[in-house]
Design a protein around this motif. Sequence first.
Motif, PDB file in Angstrom:
ATOM      1  N   ASN A  99     -15.653  -4.029 -10.272  1.00 27.73           N
ATOM      2  CA  ASN A  99     -16.240  -3.461  -8.912  1.00 27.73           C
ATOM      3  C   ASN A  99     -15.195  -2.694  -7.939  1.00 27.73           C
ATOM      4  O   ASN A  99     -14.381  -1.888  -8.667  1.00 27.73           O
ATOM      5  CB  ASN A  99     -17.014  -4.540  -8.415  1.00 27.73           C
ATOM      6  CG  ASN A  99     -17.906  -4.113  -7.041  1.00 27.73           C
ATOM      7  OD1 ASN A  99     -18.731  -2.967  -7.167  1.00 27.73           O
ATOM      8  ND2 ASN A  99     -18.272  -4.849  -6.152  1.00 27.73           N
ATOM      9  N   VAL A 100     -14.972  -2.942  -6.840  1.00 24.75           N
ATOM     10  CA  VAL A 100     -14.202  -2.418  -5.986  1.00 24.75           C
ATOM     11  C   VAL A 100     -12.617  -2.721  -6.558  1.00 24.75           C
ATOM     12  O   VAL A 100     -11.943  -1.613  -6.300  1.00 24.75           O
ATOM     13  CB  VAL A 100     -14.332  -2.742  -4.287  1.00 24.75           C
ATOM     14  CG1 VAL A 100     -13.185  -2.179  -3.695  1.00 24.75           C
ATOM     15  CG2 VAL A 100     -15.606  -2.366  -3.891  1.00 24.75           C
ATOM     16  N   CYS A 163     -23.402  -7.666  -4.946  1.00 27.79           N
ATOM     17  CA  CYS A 163     -22.208  -7.588  -4.045  1.00 27.79           C
ATOM     18  C   CYS A 163     -22.850  -7.547  -2.313  1.00 27.79           C
ATOM     19  O   CYS A 163     -22.859  -6.719  -2.010  1.00 27.79           O
ATOM     20  CB  CYS A 163     -21.756  -6.183  -4.192  1.00 27.79           C
ATOM     21  SG  CYS A 163     -20.249  -6.032  -3.463  1.00 27.79           S
ATOM     22  N   ARG A 192     -30.340  -7.259  -9.645  1.00 28.47           N
ATOM     23  CA  ARG A 192     -29.869  -5.777  -9.083  1.00 28.47           C
ATOM     24  C   ARG A 192     -28.235  -5.850  -8.887  1.00 28.47           C
ATOM     25  O   ARG A 192     -27.925  -6.822  -8.074  1.00 28.47           O
ATOM     26  CB  ARG A 192     -30.755  -5.489  -7.839  1.00 28.47           C
ATOM     27  CG  ARG A 192     -30.571  -3.875  -7.650  1.00 28.47           C
ATOM     28  CD  ARG A 192     -31.617  -3.554  -6.448  1.00 28.47           C
ATOM     29  NE  ARG A 192     -31.277  -2.121  -6.298  1.00 28.47           N
ATOM     30  CZ  ARG A 192     -32.173  -1.308  -6.837  1.00 28.47           C
ATOM     31  NH1 ARG A 192     -33.284  -1.665  -7.457  1.00 28.47           N
ATOM     32  NH2 ARG A 192     -32.150  -0.141  -6.659  1.00 28.47           N
ATOM     33  N   GLY A 194     -25.035  -4.513  -6.747  1.00 27.64           N
ATOM     34  CA  GLY A 194     -24.912  -3.926  -5.205  1.00 27.64           C
ATOM     35  C   GLY A 194     -25.395  -4.850  -4.271  1.00 27.64           C
ATOM     36  O   GLY A 194     -25.769  -5.994  -4.628  1.00 27.64           O
TER      37      GLY A 194
ATOM     38  N   VAL B 103     -19.904   2.227  -8.613  1.00 24.66           N
ATOM     39  CA  VAL B 103     -19.463   1.200  -7.785  1.00 24.66           C
ATOM     40  C   VAL B 103     -20.608   1.098  -6.835  1.00 24.66           C
ATOM     41  O   VAL B 103     -20.444   1.881  -5.550  1.00 24.66           O
ATOM     42  CB  VAL B 103     -18.258   1.272  -7.379  1.00 24.66           C
ATOM     43  CG1 VAL B 103     -17.937  -0.100  -6.578  1.00 24.66           C
ATOM     44  CG2 VAL B 103     -17.002   1.411  -8.281  1.00 24.66           C
ATOM     45  N   CYS B 104     -21.701   0.126  -7.009  1.00 22.21           N
ATOM     46  CA  CYS B 104     -22.831   0.173  -6.018  1.00 22.21           C
ATOM     47  C   CYS B 104     -22.271  -0.252  -4.584  1.00 22.21           C
ATOM     48  O   CYS B 104     -23.351  -0.021  -3.899  1.00 22.21           O
ATOM     49  CB  CYS B 104     -23.863  -0.943  -6.612  1.00 22.21           C
ATOM     50  SG  CYS B 104     -24.465  -0.356  -8.335  1.00 22.21           S
ATOM     51  N   ALA B 105     -21.584  -1.176  -4.677  1.00 21.03           N
ATOM     52  CA  ALA B 105     -21.319  -1.722  -3.244  1.00 21.03           C
ATOM     53  C   ALA B 105     -21.237  -0.719  -2.085  1.00 21.03           C
ATOM     54  O   ALA B 105     -21.898  -1.273  -1.085  1.00 21.03           O
ATOM     55  CB  ALA B 105     -19.929  -2.529  -3.454  1.00 21.03           C
ATOM     56  N   PHE B 106     -20.667   0.521  -2.465  1.00 25.67           N
ATOM     57  CA  PHE B 106     -20.401   1.291  -1.139  1.00 25.67           C
ATOM     58  C   PHE B 106     -21.055   2.522  -1.408  1.00 25.67           C
ATOM     59  O   PHE B 106     -20.383   3.671  -1.093  1.00 25.67           O
ATOM     60  CB  PHE B 106     -18.974   1.575  -0.688  1.00 25.67           C
ATOM     61  CG  PHE B 106     -18.034   1.882  -1.757  1.00 25.67           C
ATOM     62  CD1 PHE B 106     -17.737   3.108  -2.047  1.00 25.67           C
ATOM     63  CD2 PHE B 106     -17.479   1.067  -2.752  1.00 25.67           C
ATOM     64  CE1 PHE B 106     -16.870   3.660  -2.912  1.00 25.67           C
ATOM     65  CE2 PHE B 106     -16.743   1.339  -3.802  1.00 25.67           C
ATOM     66  CZ  PHE B 106     -16.208   2.906  -3.730  1.00 25.67           C
ATOM     67  N   ASN B 110     -27.164   2.876  -2.523  1.00 21.09           N
ATOM     68  CA  ASN B 110     -27.459   1.507  -3.040  1.00 21.09           C
ATOM     69  C   ASN B 110     -28.633   0.791  -2.455  1.00 21.09           C
ATOM     70  O   ASN B 110     -29.155   0.951  -1.270  1.00 21.09           O
ATOM     71  CB  ASN B 110     -26.184   0.722  -2.298  1.00 21.09           C
ATOM     72  CG  ASN B 110     -25.959  -0.902  -2.820  1.00 21.09           C
ATOM     73  OD1 ASN B 110     -27.141  -1.147  -3.715  1.00 21.09           O
ATOM     74  ND2 ASN B 110     -25.451  -1.645  -2.114  1.00 21.09           N
ATOM     75  N   GLY B 111     -29.626   0.310  -3.409  1.00 21.87           N
ATOM     76  CA  GLY B 111     -30.665   0.061  -3.018  1.00 21.87           C
ATOM     77  C   GLY B 111     -31.972   0.959  -3.186  1.00 21.87           C
ATOM     78  O   GLY B 111     -32.989   0.515  -3.127  1.00 21.87           O
ATOM     79  N   GLN B 116     -29.601   1.698 -10.759  1.00 20.41           N
ATOM     80  CA  GLN B 116     -29.958   0.402 -10.546  1.00 20.41           C
ATOM     81  C   GLN B 116     -31.246  -0.291 -10.924  1.00 20.41           C
ATOM     82  O   GLN B 116     -31.332  -1.309 -11.509  1.00 20.41           O
ATOM     83  CB  GLN B 116     -29.848   0.089  -8.901  1.00 20.41           C
ATOM     84  CG  GLN B 116     -28.352   0.236  -8.528  1.00 20.41           C
ATOM     85  CD  GLN B 116     -28.326  -0.231  -6.929  1.00 20.41           C
ATOM     86  OE1 GLN B 116     -29.258   0.379  -6.222  1.00 20.41           O
ATOM     87  NE2 GLN B 116     -27.635  -1.029  -6.388  1.00 20.41           N
TER      88      GLN B 116
END
Lengths: 194, 243
Positions: A99-100, A163, A192, A194, B103-106, B110-111, B116
Motif C-alpha cells: 500500500n502507501v 484501508c 474490498r 481501500g 493504491v486504493c487508499a488515496f 476509491n469506492g 475494486q
Amino acid sequence: MTTPQVQPPKLRFATVWLAGCSGCHMSFLDLDEWLFELAAAVEIVYSPVASDIKVFPEGVDLCLVEGAVANADNLALALQLRARSKLVVSFGDCAVSANVPGLRNLWAGVAGGSRQSVLERGYVELADRGAQHPHAPGIVPELLERVLPLHEVIAVDYFLPGCPPSAERIREFLEDLLRGERPQQQGAEQLRFG
Amino acid sequence: MTQASPSITLQINGQPCTVAADATLLQAIRSAGLQVPTLCHLDGLTPVGACRLCLVDLEGHPKLEPACVTTAAEGMVVHTHTPELESYRRMAVELFFAEGNHVCAFCVANGACELQDVAVEVGMDHSRFPYQYPKRHVDASHALFGLDHHRCILCTRCVRMCDEIEGAHVWDVGYRGSACSIIAGLDQPWGEVEACTSCGKCVDACPTGALFRKQDATAEKQPHPERAQQLAEARTDRRWHNQ
C-alpha cells in the motif's frame, strides 16, 4: 457443594504494528464495547494498543499484523511473530499489498535505490536547514531496499484487506475465527480494498 | 412492420436461453439473468476482448473464449463459472493489481472503481504475484482533467469512447509490452491536443481512477459508465432529432 469448573485456556491473541499508519489499530479500537466481549474470549498477550509487553511472547494462537515490512525491525519482528504464532493474519492493505509505504518502491530502479532516494528526499532535499541523513546505528532501524507485503516475507494464514478494514469487518472476521470456523470473507463488506 | 430477427437457442450453465442470432455470448449470459465479470467491456462501445475476465468454457471447443466478442450460436453449451475459469479470473485480477500502481487508499475512484469491484467478485484478498511498481507518470496538462497512468489498466474504454461516441479520436495505445500506455494525440501532453473537445466522456468511461476530473479528491470520482450506451442509443433512435 459445587465442583470448580475448569476453564479452557483462553486463546492467546496478539496484534502487531509494522510499517503502517496505525489506522488498522484505530479501526480495531472502533470495535468499542465489543472489545469487552473479545477481552472475555481471549488473552491479549501483545499489542501496541492493548498491552504493555515489549517482547513478542511464545505460544500465540492468533496474531493480527498491521503494516508492510519496510525496515530491519519490521523484518525481525515478522520472522519472530511467525515462529511464535499459530495463525497469522495480514491485517489491512499495507500488510496485504504494501500500500502507501510501498510507494517508495517506485524508486527501487533509480540510481541509489528506494532507500537512498527516500532518505535524500525526506532529510536533505526538503530540509529547511541542517540537512543530514539520520545516522543512529542500533537505535533507528535501517530501511530495507524494498517495502514488502507481509506474505512475501512470512507465510500468512488469512488476509483481511481494507484501508483500514472497518470495525464491522474485523468483528465478523474475528467472530468466525473465535467460533473455530473459517472466516467467510465474501462480498464488498469483507473484501474490498481501500 | 418490423421483421422479427431470427433467434437461436443455446444452453448456459444448464439453462436454455434464446437470443437474437447476432447476439454476443455476453448478451446471452446477461439475458439469462447470469453474470460474468467484465472490465474492458462497456455497453455502447465496440467490444475488444482485452481484459479476459469474461472468458467462458464452450463444450467441445478446444480453448476458452471471451464472451464479449464471441457470437452466440445455435446449440452452444456454455459454462461461465467452472473452477478453471474462476481460477484464471482471480489470477487475471491479481495480475492487474500487480502490474500497475493501484493504491486504493488515496485514489479518486476509491469506492467507485470497477477494478475494486471485480477483485471482490473473484474473491481476491491479496495478490500472489509481486507488485511491479512500474515507473509511470501523471499527465495533468489538461485544464479540466488528468490522466494518472499508474492506475490505468489499458482497457481502452477511453480510446473507444472518444473515437466512436465523441468522434474526436484523441486517445490511442502506444508502445509495446510493459511500456504500453494510453497516449493523447501523437503522444503529446493531453492539454496540447487540439482535437480534444474537453467533453469528459473518456473520464465517464474509465473504470478506475486513471482518468479523473481535477476537482475530485480521494474517493470523490463519480463515473458514468452508462453514458456510452445512452448516447449510442439516442443517436440510433434519433431521440433528439427535431423533437
